[in-house]
Design an enzyme around this catalytic site. Structure first.
Site, PDB file in Angstrom:
ATOM      1  CD  GLU A 172      -2.653  -1.213   2.588  1.00 37.44           C
ATOM      2  OE1 GLU A 172      -1.981  -1.566   3.572  1.00 37.44           O
ATOM      3  OE2 GLU A 172      -3.862  -0.962   2.659  1.00 37.44           O
ATOM      4  CG  ASP A 177     -12.256  -5.571  -0.881  1.00 41.53           C
ATOM      5  OD1 ASP A 177     -13.193  -5.749  -0.104  1.00 41.53           O
ATOM      6  OD2 ASP A 177     -11.147  -5.126  -0.509  1.00 41.53           O
TER       7      ASP A 177
HETATM    8  N1  ADE Z   1      -9.202  -3.699   3.494  1.00 42.02           N
HETATM    9  C1  ADE Z   1      -9.455  -3.820   2.174  1.00 42.02           C
HETATM   10  N2  ADE Z   1     -10.530  -4.593   1.959  1.00 42.02           N
HETATM   11  C2  ADE Z   1     -10.963  -4.988   3.177  1.00 42.02           C
HETATM   12  C3  ADE Z   1     -12.015  -5.806   3.614  1.00 42.02           C
HETATM   13  N3  ADE Z   1     -12.831  -6.392   2.735  1.00 42.02           N
HETATM   14  N4  ADE Z   1     -12.149  -6.024   4.952  1.00 42.02           N
HETATM   15  C4  ADE Z   1     -11.313  -5.452   5.829  1.00 42.02           C
HETATM   16  N5  ADE Z   1     -10.304  -4.660   5.469  1.00 42.02           N
HETATM   17  C5  ADE Z   1     -10.127  -4.425   4.157  1.00 42.02           C
END
Ligand code: ADE
Length: 254
Positions: A14, A218
């Protein structure tokens, strides 16, 4: 001299692009982490990888405050989109953060950090305004930032900036059932990640300004883990680097 600004992300993927352009200066080891101490656009900066989860993030924030005397903390990286319309490639600038897995009820209200009276910890408005302005400018031209191939690959046609509640917990949310439960219980939550609310709490205790800017990697659903690491390295890391650079370039160093 002004106190340094801390730039923090959980994982190498990141923050890699920003660390690659951190000039000169030195690396300091503390609490098992490496702190990159240097300057960007005339600002004293300490960059560090917190590692994943709320405890790791809180430890990192405390070391930044106690040992490096930072005057502000900016957390960046990726998050899962929760609210409708918060899509992969969008940026969320937190206005408040809450720990979605904290529950000392019935002794204290659900989500409240015991003995603080707070469940939602506010970010610094001026810092968040400045970062949101820079993010909006950057997202106007994702091709300039990432190249056409990456934009096509991840389907990032028209990314946008959102501001509001971000929730954190020690869980990677990777099922539709779990993200639906978070939406039901916290309908105004825009995104979920694993560190921000912990750092917000530490910064609140120390009275130090905090901001959190996350790229949506996501939708916190059954497909959440799919391209997660590649997205962080190829998209989010470049967003973070461009964002922090443009923000510091615009901010007088005095
Ligand atoms: N960081 C990026 N995606 C995530 C997710 N689905 N749950 C927790 N932290 C995250």
């Amino acid at each position: 001299m002004r106190a340094p600004i801390a730039i923090v992300a959980a994982m190498q993927e990141e923050l890699g692009a920003l660390l690659a352009v951190m000039p000169d200066e030195k690396k300091v080891r503390a609490a098992g982490r490496e702190f990159w101490v240097g300057h960007l656009h005339g600002h004293a900066v300490v960059a560090v990888l917190s590692r994943i989860g709320k405890v790791a993030a809180a430890t990192t924030a405390t070391v930044l405050l106690e040992r490096f005397g930072v005057g502000a903390i900016v957390f960046t990286g990726v998050a899962g989109g929760l609210a409708p319309g918060v899509e992969v490639g969008d940026v969320v600038v937190a206005s408040r953060l809450l720990q979605h897995d904290l529950d000392a009820s019935p002794i204290f209200p659900r989500y409240e950090v015991p003995l603080t009276g707070h469940a939602r910890f506010a970010t610094d408005t001026a810092l968040s305004d400045a970062l949101a302005d820079v993010a909006a400018d950057l997202l106007r031209d994702p091709v300039a930032l990432l190249g056409q191939i990456v934009v096509n690959d991840f389907g990032l046609a028209a990314p946008s900036v959102h501001r509001g509640l971000v929730v954190s917990g020690d869980r990677f949310v990777s099922s539709e059932a779990e993200s639906a439960a978070l939406r039901r219980d916290l309908p105004d939550a825009l995104a979920v990640e694993m560190e921000g609310a912990a750092v917000a709490q530490v910064c609140h205790d120390y009275g130090v300004p905090f901001a959190a800017v996350r790229t949506i990697s996501d939708r916190a659903d059954d497909a959440a883990h799919g391209d997660f690491t590649r997205f962080a390295a190829v998209v989010a890391s470049r967003y973070s680097q461009a964002l922090v650079n443009a923000w510091l370039a615009r901010t007088p160093a005095t």
